[in-house]
Scaffold this active site. Structure first.
Site, PDB file in Angstrom:
ATOM      1  N   GLY A  13     -31.365  26.278 -31.228  1.00 39.74           N
ATOM      2  CA  GLY A  13     -30.520  27.241 -29.893  1.00 39.74           C
ATOM      3  C   GLY A  13     -31.672  28.248 -30.162  1.00 39.74           C
ATOM      4  O   GLY A  13     -30.970  29.434 -29.531  1.00 39.74           O
ATOM      5  N   ASN A  15     -33.698  28.602 -27.433  1.00 39.54           N
ATOM      6  CA  ASN A  15     -33.778  29.415 -26.124  1.00 39.54           C
ATOM      7  C   ASN A  15     -32.313  29.622 -25.713  1.00 39.54           C
ATOM      8  O   ASN A  15     -31.666  31.111 -24.692  1.00 39.54           O
ATOM      9  CB  ASN A  15     -33.681  28.083 -24.697  1.00 39.54           C
ATOM     10  CG  ASN A  15     -34.941  27.501 -24.982  1.00 39.54           C
ATOM     11  OD1 ASN A  15     -35.547  28.574 -23.967  1.00 39.54           O
ATOM     12  ND2 ASN A  15     -35.799  26.519 -25.475  1.00 39.54           N
ATOM     13  N   ARG A  90     -29.296  14.792 -24.683  1.00 44.18           N
ATOM     14  CA  ARG A  90     -29.148  13.322 -24.489  1.00 44.18           C
ATOM     15  C   ARG A  90     -28.676  13.533 -22.801  1.00 44.18           C
ATOM     16  O   ARG A  90     -29.435  14.344 -21.788  1.00 44.18           O
ATOM     17  CB  ARG A  90     -26.934  13.436 -24.667  1.00 44.18           C
ATOM     18  CG  ARG A  90     -27.252  12.432 -25.737  1.00 44.18           C
ATOM     19  CD  ARG A  90     -25.405  13.173 -26.186  1.00 44.18           C
ATOM     20  NE  ARG A  90     -25.414  13.194 -27.504  1.00 44.18           N
ATOM     21  CZ  ARG A  90     -25.873  11.408 -28.350  1.00 44.18           C
ATOM     22  NH1 ARG A  90     -26.091  10.336 -27.573  1.00 44.18           N
ATOM     23  NH2 ARG A  90     -25.471  11.390 -29.587  1.00 44.18           N
ATOM     24  N   ILE A  91     -28.833  11.885 -22.015  1.00 35.94           N
ATOM     25  CA  ILE A  91     -29.151  12.046 -20.635  1.00 35.94           C
ATOM     26  C   ILE A  91     -27.145  12.191 -20.763  1.00 35.94           C
ATOM     27  O   ILE A  91     -26.605  11.271 -20.490  1.00 35.94           O
ATOM     28  CB  ILE A  91     -29.954  10.729 -20.559  1.00 35.94           C
ATOM     29  CG1 ILE A  91     -30.875  10.737 -21.452  1.00 35.94           C
ATOM     30  CG2 ILE A  91     -30.369  10.272 -18.870  1.00 35.94           C
ATOM     31  CD1 ILE A  91     -32.463  11.411 -20.677  1.00 35.94           C
ATOM     32  N   ASN A 106     -31.985  23.063 -16.324  1.00 37.96           N
ATOM     33  CA  ASN A 106     -32.698  21.928 -17.719  1.00 37.96           C
ATOM     34  C   ASN A 106     -34.135  22.681 -17.951  1.00 37.96           C
ATOM     35  O   ASN A 106     -34.990  23.283 -16.848  1.00 37.96           O
ATOM     36  CB  ASN A 106     -32.810  21.105 -17.498  1.00 37.96           C
ATOM     37  CG  ASN A 106     -33.589  19.611 -19.016  1.00 37.96           C
ATOM     38  OD1 ASN A 106     -33.032  19.918 -20.057  1.00 37.96           O
ATOM     39  ND2 ASN A 106     -34.729  18.979 -19.121  1.00 37.96           N
ATOM     40  N   HIS A 108     -37.649  21.580 -19.809  1.00 34.55           N
ATOM     41  CA  HIS A 108     -38.370  21.112 -20.572  1.00 34.55           C
ATOM     42  C   HIS A 108     -39.712  21.531 -21.197  1.00 34.55           C
ATOM     43  O   HIS A 108     -40.300  22.391 -20.404  1.00 34.55           O
ATOM     44  CB  HIS A 108     -38.801  19.561 -19.145  1.00 34.55           C
ATOM     45  CG  HIS A 108     -39.055  19.040 -20.060  1.00 34.55           C
ATOM     46  ND1 HIS A 108     -38.527  17.678 -20.973  1.00 34.55           N
ATOM     47  CD2 HIS A 108     -40.443  17.925 -19.992  1.00 34.55           C
ATOM     48  CE1 HIS A 108     -39.805  16.827 -21.373  1.00 34.55           C
ATOM     49  NE2 HIS A 108     -40.584  17.116 -20.520  1.00 34.55           N
ATOM     50  N   ASP A 140     -31.390  16.414 -11.697  1.00 36.59           N
ATOM     51  CA  ASP A 140     -31.069  15.644 -10.822  1.00 36.59           C
ATOM     52  C   ASP A 140     -31.034  13.998 -11.636  1.00 36.59           C
ATOM     53  O   ASP A 140     -30.745  13.849 -12.426  1.00 36.59           O
ATOM     54  CB  ASP A 140     -31.869  15.186  -9.393  1.00 36.59           C
ATOM     55  CG  ASP A 140     -33.256  14.770  -9.864  1.00 36.59           C
ATOM     56  OD1 ASP A 140     -33.044  13.816 -10.837  1.00 36.59           O
ATOM     57  OD2 ASP A 140     -34.413  14.067  -9.355  1.00 36.59           O
ATOM     58  N   GLU A 173     -41.395  29.158 -22.936  1.00 37.53           N
ATOM     59  CA  GLU A 173     -39.696  28.975 -22.478  1.00 37.53           C
ATOM     60  C   GLU A 173     -38.801  29.850 -22.970  1.00 37.53           C
ATOM     61  O   GLU A 173     -38.069  30.643 -21.746  1.00 37.53           O
ATOM     62  CB  GLU A 173     -39.741  27.707 -24.315  1.00 37.53           C
ATOM     63  CG  GLU A 173     -39.900  26.334 -23.751  1.00 37.53           C
ATOM     64  CD  GLU A 173     -38.955  25.553 -24.457  1.00 37.53           C
ATOM     65  OE1 GLU A 173     -38.201  25.143 -24.490  1.00 37.53           O
ATOM     66  OE2 GLU A 173     -40.231  24.492 -25.268  1.00 37.53           O
TER      67      GLU A 173
END
Ligand code: GAR
Length: 200
Positions: A13, A15, A90-91, A106, A108, A140, A173
């Site tokens: 956590g 971020n 998770r996707i 998101n 990354h 997406d 980030e």
């Protein structure tokens, strides 16, 4: 009225903490409605609780399938304006992403389109790149393929361990995600095809 967001997390956590701190110091005009973790022991939940933010654990193992798991996430999010994936591992399904089209952001830990998926920092380190970094993007239907809002770069060194490179990227980030969210919060982002225009 500030936009309301739900934040999905799975772990440490940091971020999430960067977002909380930037809301607290007035940089980010956003309101966090809820922090949802798929992992019951995620430290992100403690960070949210300390900041007085509503939390929920939605453990995939307790749901028969992805649909019912995601339905619970939707129900818990309520009527937020957007969703932030801050270390959510998770996707999400195509139908979930369609419901929230252009409303999921998101972070990354790689310079996309390189090194998608898990362990991006290890992938970059193993590959031997000289420049690494992070990407904030709209989500997406693909994995880490959505329109890019902003990227930040760091040097990568031969001597780096995976952890050293990851720590250098993480520092960026913590700047990139709040900066991107500020642009989104202020309606300065326009998605055109797969590109994002930042309005003046
Ligand atoms: C961050 O490095 C984030 O970019 C990454 O997980 C870490 C979470 O750290 N996300 C992904 O790899 C998504 N595929 P945090 O919990 O301290 O924010």
């Amino acid at each position: 009225m500030n936009k309301k967001i739900g934040i999905l997390v799975s772990g440490r956590g940091s971020n999430l903490q960067a977002i909380i701190d930037k809301i607290t110091n007035g940089f980010l005009p956003l309101q966090i409605s809820v922090v949802i973790s798929d992992m019951p022991d995620a430290y992100a939940l403690t960070r949210a609780e300390k900041a007085g933010i509503k939390t929920a654990t939605i453990n995939r193992k307790e749901y028969a399938d992805k649909l019912s798991f995601e339905n619970k996430i939707n129900e818990t999010l309520g009527n937020v304006d957007g969703i932030v994936l801050a270390g959510f591992m998770r996707i999400l399904s195509e139908s979930f992403i369609k419901k929230w089209e252009h409303k999921i952001i998101n972070i990354h830990p790689a310079l996309l389109p390189s090194f998608t998926g898990m362990h991006a920092q290890k992938q970059a380190n193993d590959y031997g790149v000289k420049i690494a970094g992070c990407t904030v993007h709209f989500v997406d239907a693909g994995t880490d393929t959505g329109p890019i809002i902003l990227q930040k770069v760091v040097p990568a060194f031969f001597e780096d361990t995976e952890d050293e490179l990851a720590a250098r990227i993480l520092e960026e980030e913590h700047k990139a995600l709040p900066e991107a969210l500020k642009l989104w919060a202020e309606d300065k982002l326009e998605i055109i095809g797969r590109k994002v225009r930042i309005k003046k």
